[in-house]
Design a protein around this motif. Structure first.
Motif, mmCIF file in Angstrom:
data_model
loop_
_atom_site.group_PDB
_atom_site.id
_atom_site.type_symbol
_atom_site.label_atom_id
_atom_site.label_comp_id
_atom_site.label_asym_id
_atom_site.label_seq_id
_atom_site.Cartn_x
_atom_site.Cartn_y
_atom_site.Cartn_z
ATOM 1 N N UNK A 1 46.524 44.895 40.706
ATOM 2 C CA UNK A 1 46.671 43.276 40.746
ATOM 3 C C UNK A 1 47.872 42.950 39.554
ATOM 4 N N UNK A 2 47.804 43.619 38.581
ATOM 5 C CA UNK A 2 48.934 43.125 37.500
ATOM 6 C C UNK A 2 50.130 43.681 38.019
ATOM 7 N N UNK A 3 50.415 44.926 38.692
ATOM 8 C CA UNK A 3 51.525 45.280 39.196
ATOM 9 C C UNK A 3 52.214 44.277 40.716
ATOM 10 N N UNK A 4 50.997 44.069 41.092
ATOM 11 C CA UNK A 4 51.498 43.105 42.303
ATOM 12 C C UNK A 4 51.890 41.675 41.754
ATOM 13 N N UNK B 1 50.625 34.359 47.291
ATOM 14 C CA UNK B 1 49.558 33.655 48.052
ATOM 15 C C UNK B 1 48.720 34.343 48.712
ATOM 16 N N UNK B 2 49.012 35.757 49.080
ATOM 17 C CA UNK B 2 48.067 36.616 49.677
ATOM 18 C C UNK B 2 46.985 36.915 48.746
ATOM 19 N N UNK B 3 47.451 37.074 47.536
ATOM 20 C CA UNK B 3 46.394 37.340 46.345
ATOM 21 C C UNK B 3 45.262 36.056 46.198
ATOM 22 N N UNK B 4 46.005 34.776 46.176
ATOM 23 C CA UNK B 4 45.170 33.674 46.251
ATOM 24 C C UNK B 4 44.006 33.489 47.425
ATOM 25 N N UNK B 5 44.720 34.030 48.701
ATOM 26 C CA UNK B 5 43.656 34.044 49.743
ATOM 27 C C UNK B 5 42.649 35.297 49.903
ATOM 28 N N UNK C 1 41.404 33.800 39.665
ATOM 29 C CA UNK C 1 41.897 33.374 38.323
ATOM 30 C C UNK C 1 43.399 34.014 38.043
ATOM 31 N N UNK C 2 43.424 35.100 38.081
ATOM 32 C CA UNK C 2 44.920 35.387 37.868
ATOM 33 C C UNK C 2 45.907 35.105 38.523
ATOM 34 N N UNK C 3 45.524 34.932 40.170
ATOM 35 C CA UNK C 3 46.774 34.267 40.888
ATOM 36 C C UNK C 3 46.815 32.863 40.730
ATOM 37 N N UNK C 4 45.722 32.170 40.433
ATOM 38 C CA UNK C 4 45.808 30.602 40.047
ATOM 39 C C UNK C 4 46.601 30.491 38.801
ATOM 40 N N UNK C 5 46.260 31.213 37.821
ATOM 41 C CA UNK C 5 46.810 30.947 36.580
ATOM 42 C C UNK C 5 48.367 31.362 36.595
#
Lengths: 391, 542
Positions: free
Chosen positions: A178-181, A340-344, A357-361
């Motif tokens: 996730x961090x890399x993305x 956006x994809x991470x959020x979905x 949480x991470x994508x939102x932050x």
């Protein structure tokens, strides 16, 4: 009134032709004052710095998060795998592309030299096949060493059981870090926003300038067209177009540009309408200055202020639009690192809160930083504020 | 000896800007007795308006601070008063009228509502009673048929009527002190004279005191028995007005009194060639109405005017605002579209396209009224002056261009070393010199001067007039001098044209018209300008 500068005139920006720059100061006094006001807004300055640092770091994402080593030495030869592609045959394999995470290649290189890895050993598309828990997996620091490294050949003692293979923010549903993305996603979102705003501004300013400068029928026709154009439900049209065309970064940019250029037309037109009646413009006209020179030299700087003031907000808006399209799956091609994809995914896997949480932050942080910068810029260009702020 | 109504004691006002403190007022003291008119005279930046505004604490806080001094109104210190205390005084015992009648009335409220507001707030009157009182007040300030004007909006009133409404608002609560901050600066001379008459008669009737702020010495002489002359935040001379005018003590007062534009206009040479002429020049702006924007009529800004200007002459065009004099000047230079023949040294130019006009632009130049608006704030002085050279003399090298800028600046009396500075670093008079240099650097033959002195202080006006005359003599220039200020025109123009509503009222040699004006309108204009007298004549607008 005695207070100086109440007669500041319209907010304007410096125009310094090259031949006058010799003995004239770099910044006109108005701009120096603006810079000072901007620097007086601590929140804006901090936001700008944080944003610039984040941008600088993410622009070098390949050097921060990558599944290839930054440098390697193999049989006495110095290699830069992060920047240059080497075929696997070089290391005794079969494929055209080298997978440096493959134990076979890694052992081969380590036996004949060394490898220097970036701090995160995953790129945005790297699937971690050594995951011992079902995806999406939680951040590595929530797991014990034994669980984390149980699939590695030597278990806890394996050299790959290191911080470099940590998933600091967990993985997504395909086992990607996730961090890399996030790093790559931040870059693509911000670059998309900046490029989109740049092109929107160019088109918007040109159209607004022509409308405002010539007025009359040109203006009238333009305004009616914009009103009709603005009434088109753009989101649905975007959905239709992006389902017909194969979305790529530039195709998406073009599609969004179709609708985003209108945002600046109104302000630029208004500035031009106002400024073309200013006396110094009339004076330039009386000197015989051509229309093009009038527009670029005298009128455009007026509009630049309005544009610059809006720019951070337009960037923020573009980021949001891209995120929204990605969220509903009509955005960047699948596999692209996208916020956006991470959020979905976060919405999909509510049991994996690190995704949401991470994508939102990150999205919130981008928008907040841009808005704070935008506020500071707006205040700096506000002629009344210039004198009210105590420094 | 009675107590003074208002006593300003060693007042000091500072303005905090971002990098320094401006001492706007440095220790000003004066008294106003009940029923007395006191004038504060000074040029812009002298601190007179700031002093007046602080009486009602109307200065912006916290930018303005009061390091010292007191303002006593009937014994209470207004500077120390809290917000509620000062509000009880504002518009009640002390009220104020401002300079700009266009912007000091709320365009969205009717006359009745604005005038009665003060009555409702301070008197607790109900709407109906306030309305009756409003009619009385409007009648008192000389608005004809006041009952029918009650529900008018400000845009339906003329400038003079708006100022009358402002005065009615100020008088609503029978103030003991009226502060008039340049109440007539923005309106035409004939109307100005009427407003001053009105203020005098109201004062006589009501016995209120007036603090009169102005830069115009002619008005002071008419209005106030006591005068304080201010400059640079200090009162440099005070005393009975007649004594100050007869025997000024301070050098600044002497300078102010001597600042009348002087000198002789150029002589008339009937044999000289015609530089610019126009026949039946007409600028009509269509009035469009309705859905299809049909033209229902025209505003006749310039209506069939014939004009001839010979080499070396100055044609003065005078008239009040809206008379079409500025439009006439711009039409002659083809800056607004017009009908009718325009000839420049034997060559008809009225049919030329914009591009066709371009080569002629260096011969036909214009200087505008507002030296603050006519210079681009983001260009340095060099860039401003050299802009025309970039259009008409592309062949010049950077060094040659710079040399011409230096020559032009020297010619208008500015230090060429300042040429890389920006307009805001210069005073109004200096800016106007820059604007003149911008026109002169092209070595024009014909220059339209559109109220070049109106925005300047009197002492600076005289200098600019001298400069213009000097330039004309040296280069054999031909001027069209547009102004509403007859004193300046008298010093510059040898031919005179009086305009009204787009038409010529009177036209001929200036000396003859000044000596014996033929039309009633010209006579009224001159009485108002030279003697500050209102002429009770149907010729003059309300």
């Amino acid at each position: 009134m005695h207070a100086t500068g109440l007669r500041l005139g319209p907010p304007l920006i410096a125009f310094a032709p090259a031949d006058a720059a010799r003995s004239a100061p770099l910044l006109s006094p108005i701009n120096r004052r603006r810079l000072k006001v901007f620097q007086g807004n601590r929140r804006g300055v901090w936001s700008l710095w944080v944003f610039l640092i984040l941008l600088a770091v993410t622009l070098c994402s390949e050097l921060v998060a990558n599944d290839r080593p930054l440098m390697a030495s193999y049989k006495g030869e110095l290699l830069f795998p992060a920047l240059i592609e080497y075929p696997e045959t070089k290391f005794g394999g079969f494929f055209a592309v080298t997978n440096y995470r493959d134990p076979f290649i890694a052992d081969e290189i380590n036996a004949n030299g060394w490898m220097l890895w970036p701090p995160i050993r995953f790129s945005y598309s790297t699937v971690d096949d050594a995951l011992s828990v079902p995806v999406p997996s939680a951040p590595s620091w929530l797991q014990s060493v034994e669980v984390r490294c149980q699939l590695l050949p030597q278990g806890v003692d394996d050299p790959n059981c290191s911080l470099g293979n940590f998933h600091w923010l967990g993985t997504d549903d395909q086992g990607r870090d996730v961090l890399a993305r996030l790093l790559y996603g931040f870059r693509i979102s911000v670059m998309f926003g900046l490029i989109l705003s740049f092109f929107s501004s160019i088109i918007g300013i040109t159209v607004g300038a022509i409308q405002g400068f010539f007025g009359g029928w040109v203006d009238l026709t333009g305004q009616r067209f914009l009103e009709i154009y603005g009434a088109i439900p753009s989101l649905y049209l975007l959905l239709i177009i992006s389902s017909v065309l194969t979305p790529s970064f530039w195709v998406l940019l073009g599609i969004l540009l179709l609708f985003s250029w209108t945002s600046l037309v109104g302000i630029v037109r208004a500035e031009f309408l106002r400024a073309r009646n200013l006396e110094y413009v009339a004076a330039a006209r009386a000197l015989g200055v051509s229309n093009i020179a009038l527009m670029t030299r005298h009128l455009l700087p007026n509009a630049t202020v309005a544009t610059l003031t809006f720019a951070p907000f337009i960037v923020a808006g573009s980021v949001t639009t891209l995120t929204a399209l990605d969220f509903i799956g009509f955005g960047l091609p699948s596999g692209s690192p996208s916020l956006g994809e991470l959020l979905s995914q976060g919405k999909e896997y509510l049991f994996a809160p690190w995704l949401a949480i991470t994508s939102f932050v990150v999205i919130a942080a981008i928008l907040i930083l841009l808005v704070f910068i935008g506020e500071a810029v707006r205040d700096a260009f506000d002629p009344r504020k210039t004198f009210a702020v105590r420094l | 000896m009675t107590e003074p109504l208002l006593s300003v004691d060693n007042l000091q006002i500072d303005f905090q800007t971002d990098d320094r403190i401006v001492h706007a007022v440095r220790g000003v003291s004066f008294d106003i007795m009940p029923g007395q008119t006191v004038a504060l005279v000074g040029e812009s930046g002298s601190g007179k308006s700031v002093t007046a505004l602080s009486v009602l604490k109307l200065l912006p806080h916290p930018a303005a601070t009061y390091p010292g001094g007191r303002i006593l109104f009937k014994g209470t210190d207004l500077l120390g008063a809290d917000e509620a205390g000062i509000r009880a005084v504002r518009g009640n015992a002390i009220s104020m009228i401002f300079q700009e009648p266009m912007s000091s009335l709320n365009p969205l409220h009717t006359v009745a509502r604005q005038v009665s507001e003060a009555l409702v707030i301070h008197r607790g009157m109900n709407r109906a009673a306030a309305r009756v009182r409003t009619i009385e007040l409007l009648d008192e300030v000389g608005i004809p048929d006041p009952a029918s004007r009650l529900d008018d909006f400000p845009h339906q009133l003329s400038g003079g009527q708006r100022q009358r409404v402002m005065i009615a608002m100020a008088l609503a609560n029978e103030p003991e002190l009226l502060i008039a901050d340049e109440p007539t600066t923005a309106i035409d001379v004939t109307v100005q004279a009427q407003i001053l008459e009105l203020l005098l008669s109201l004062q006589k009737k009501r016995g209120m005191a007036i603090l009169f702020i102005t830069h115009d010495l002619g008005i002071v002489r008419k209005m106030a028995p006591v005068t304080h002359v201010m400059t640079e935040g200090r009162i440099v001379e005070q005393g009975p007005t007649e004594a100050i005018f007869a025997n000024p003590q301070h050098p600044y007062t002497r300078k102010l009194l001597a600042a009348e534009p002087k000198g002789e206009p150029p002589t008339t040479d009937l044999a000289a060639e015609t530089i610019v002429s126009a026949e039946k020049l007409r600028v009509w702006f269509p009035i469009r109405r309705g859905l299809l924007r049909r033209t229902v009529g025209h505003i006749k800004a310039v209506d069939d005017i014939d004009i001839t200007i010979r080499r070396g002459e100055t044609l003065g065009v005078v008239g009040e605002s809206g008379s079409g004099k500025t439009t006439l000047g711009r039409a002659l230079l083809r800056l607004v579209s017009s009908e009718g023949r325009i000839v420049y040294i034997g060559r008809p130019i009225d049919k030329l396209s914009w591009a066709g006009m371009r080569p002629l632009r260096q011969d036909l130049q214009i200087v505008f009224q507002d030296p603050f608006g006519s210079l681009s704030p983001r260009m340095s002085i060099t860039e401003i002056i050299a802009e025309g050279l970039g259009v008409h003399h592309r062949e010049l090298s950077a060094a040659d261009r710079d040399a011409r800028v230096v020559r032009a600046l020297t010619e208008v009396g500015l230090d060429p070393a300042d040429r890389h500075r920006y307009p805001h670093e210069f005073s109004g008079g200096q800016r106007q010199r820059v604007a003149i240099a911008r026109a002169m650097v092209l070595e024009p033959k014909f220059v339209v001067l559109d109220e070049p002195t109106s925005a300047l202080d009197v002492s600076v006006q005289a200098q600019v007039v001298d400069l213009l005359r000097d330039l004309q003599r040296r280069h054999g220039l031909t001027y069209l001098f547009i102004s509403h200020d007859l004193r300046v025109v008298r010093a510059l123009a040898n031919q005179l044209m009086v305009m009204r509503n787009g038409k010529v009222v009177e036209h001929g040699p200036a000396a003859e018209i000044f000596a014996a004006p033929q039309s009633d309108y010209t006579r009224a204009l001159m009485a108002a300008a030279f003697a500050v007298e209102a002429v009770p004549s149907a010729e003059v607008a309300q």
